[in-house]
Design an enzyme around this catalytic site. Structure first.
Site, PDB file in Angstrom:
ATOM      1  N   ALA A 175       0.887  -1.274   0.153  1.00  0.00           N
ATOM      2  CA  ALA A 175      -0.059  -0.103   0.011  1.00  0.00           C
ATOM      3  C   ALA A 175       1.007   1.149  -0.243  1.00  0.00           C
ATOM      4  O   ALA A 175       0.483   2.432  -0.040  1.00  0.00           O
ATOM      5  CB  ALA A 175      -0.845   0.025   1.212  1.00  0.00           C
ATOM      6  N   ARG A 262      13.005 -24.281  -3.366  1.00  0.00           N
ATOM      7  CA  ARG A 262      14.238 -24.205  -4.223  1.00  0.00           C
ATOM      8  C   ARG A 262      14.744 -22.643  -4.004  1.00  0.00           C
ATOM      9  O   ARG A 262      15.800 -22.169  -4.564  1.00  0.00           O
ATOM     10  CB  ARG A 262      14.032 -24.662  -5.585  1.00  0.00           C
ATOM     11  N   ASP A 310       1.168  -3.390  13.605  1.00  0.00           N
ATOM     12  CA  ASP A 310       1.004  -2.862  12.277  1.00  0.00           C
ATOM     13  C   ASP A 310      -0.370  -1.945  12.149  1.00  0.00           C
ATOM     14  O   ASP A 310      -1.020  -2.096  10.924  1.00  0.00           O
ATOM     15  CB  ASP A 310       0.987  -3.709  11.076  1.00  0.00           C
ATOM     16  N   SER A 344      -3.841  -3.155   3.723  1.00  0.00           N
ATOM     17  CA  SER A 344      -3.124  -2.179   4.008  1.00  0.00           C
ATOM     18  C   SER A 344      -2.659  -2.085   5.585  1.00  0.00           C
ATOM     19  O   SER A 344      -1.656  -1.286   6.068  1.00  0.00           O
ATOM     20  CB  SER A 344      -3.680  -0.726   3.747  1.00  0.00           C
TER      21      SER A 344
END
Length: 410
Positions: A175, A262, A310, A344
């Site tokens: 965002a 991998r 967050d 977001s």
């Protein structure tokens, strides 16, 4: 008045502990609970020591029988910890930290008090990608506000600032607005930091943007912790960044390639590199519970992982549509998305992540508490619960029937 908290479980300590708090509100002693306490909450004398889970012994005050008679709080096996430390939070009560101006200082005080009541002791306001002018304006406000924070008021304290950008990979910007992203060079870093380098504790960068490999050593020379995120780095590029001084990963799994058998990528390199710690958003939306369980096991729980919220500016406000830079976000059930559906952030407080991990059955109570209260402190070099610290403590209780964990401030 002095206080003894007795029969407490404490993260990283073995068995039940008694915690003595002096009349200045400072932890003066920690010792194992025992029936031989002779009417006092502690065993006394030279044998009064408590063993940590690492196997070593932690010395405590040598002659506890000399302590004054305390009030006693028996927590009956509940957990006791310091409050949380949130190293990634983007705003609160409707204010994005990138929009901070000097007239917002009273609102910053309100945000600190709000976070205190959400169980957070300390935090790093996080500035997401925006213009250099706005970043420096916000930094100038925090430079004035941080030294003025009152110590006596029940309030979360700002430790410094986390810059999440603008040195991010455009392919993994999430965002973050594309127009404000900058190439990762020492010249650009100096321009963004200007005179506020001492205020920045932590910066998130995409290491593959630095082809010369000179930025991380420069940031470390400024005592700025470097976290890798919003990145397409290969395992080799990430390992090189860790060797140059990067020590953290920003919101593991999000805004980076997933684990591949991998192509382990940035996250794979982080999980096998000693001393690297990964932030995790445990809201149930950013990372599914199965991958959280895998991450916690691979990272040895609080040894390599710490929780972040967050949280965005609407934390503390009801669900709805809110402004976000020049755009809008919709908050629903604590999750914030842009109009195109891009995730977001969240508006859930840090300690909800602890409650979630325990409720989902993928984390012990001790590990969950430590992920929000111990490991973030260790990630930035703060002391964990021990003698000599202010007794800003939380009490945690697990309802055995519902597996619901709750907490309260002591």
């Amino acid at each position: 008045m002095t206080l003894d908290i007795i029969n407490a479980r404490v993260p990283s300590y073995e068995g039940l502990q008694n915690i003595h708090i002096n009349d200045h509100g400072i932890i003066e002693a920690i010792a194992e609970s025992g029936a031989e306490a002779k009417g006092h909450a502690f065993a006394v004398g030279d044998a009064a020591r408590t063993r940590s889970r690492s196997g070593g012994q932690r010395p405590i005050a040598p002659k506890l029988e000399t302590l004054p008679n305390p009030a006693i709080l028996d927590v009956a096996g509940d957990w006791v910890s310091l409050g949380g430390v949130d190293l990634q939070i983007n705003g609160g009560l409707g204010l994005a930290f990138t929009d901070v101006d000097f007239h917002h200082i009273p609102l910053l005080q309100d945000i600190c008090q709000f976070l205190w009541h959400q169980g957070v002791d300390q935090f790093l306001p996080t500035l997401v990608t925006t213009s250099i002018e706005k970043i420096q304006r916000s930094l100038s406000v925090f430079a004035e506000f941080i030294p003025s924070q009152p110590y006596q008021t029940p309030s979360a304290r700002i430790l410094g600032v986390h810059l999440e950008g603008p040195f991010l990979n455009p392919q993994k910007r999430g965002a973050h607005p594309l127009e404000y992203l900058l190439p990762l060079t020492i010249e650009n870093v100096k321009e963004v930091l200007a005179d506020y380098g001492d205020l920045v504790n932590l910066i998130t960068i995409a290491p593959e943007l630095d082809s010369i490999g000179e930025v991380i050593p420069y940031l470390r020379s400024r005592n700025i912790i470097v976290s890798l995120g919003h990145s397409q780095a290969t395992a080799e590029q990430a390992q090189s960044a860790f060797e140059r001084g990067a020590s953290m990963v920003t919101h593991a799994f999000n805004a980076m390639p997933g684990l591949h058998h991998r192509k382990p990528g940035l996250l794979g390199a982080a999980l096998v590199t000693p001393g690297v710690q990964c932030g995790l958003i445990a809201d149930g939306q950013h990372v599914c519970s199965t991958m959280i369980q895998l991450l916690l096991r691979a990272g040895n729980y609080q040894q390599g992982i710490f929780l972040v919220s967050d949280a965005l500016a609407p934390i503390g406000l009801p669900d709805g549509v809110y402004p976000w830079d020049t755009r809008q976000i919709e908050v629903k059930d604590g999750t914030a998305r842009l109009p195109d559906g891009t995730l977001s952030g969240t508006t859930l407080p840090l300690l909800v992540g602890v409650e979630n991990l325990v409720q989902w059955g993928i984390c012990s109570v001790e590990n969950g508490i430590a992920l929000a209260t111990v490991s973030p402190r260790q990630a930035i070099g703060l002391p964990t619960l021990n003698i000599g610290q202010p007794a800003q403590l939380l009490r945690w209780h697990l309802d055995e029937e519902t597996s619901k964990l709750s907490w309260q401030r002591l």
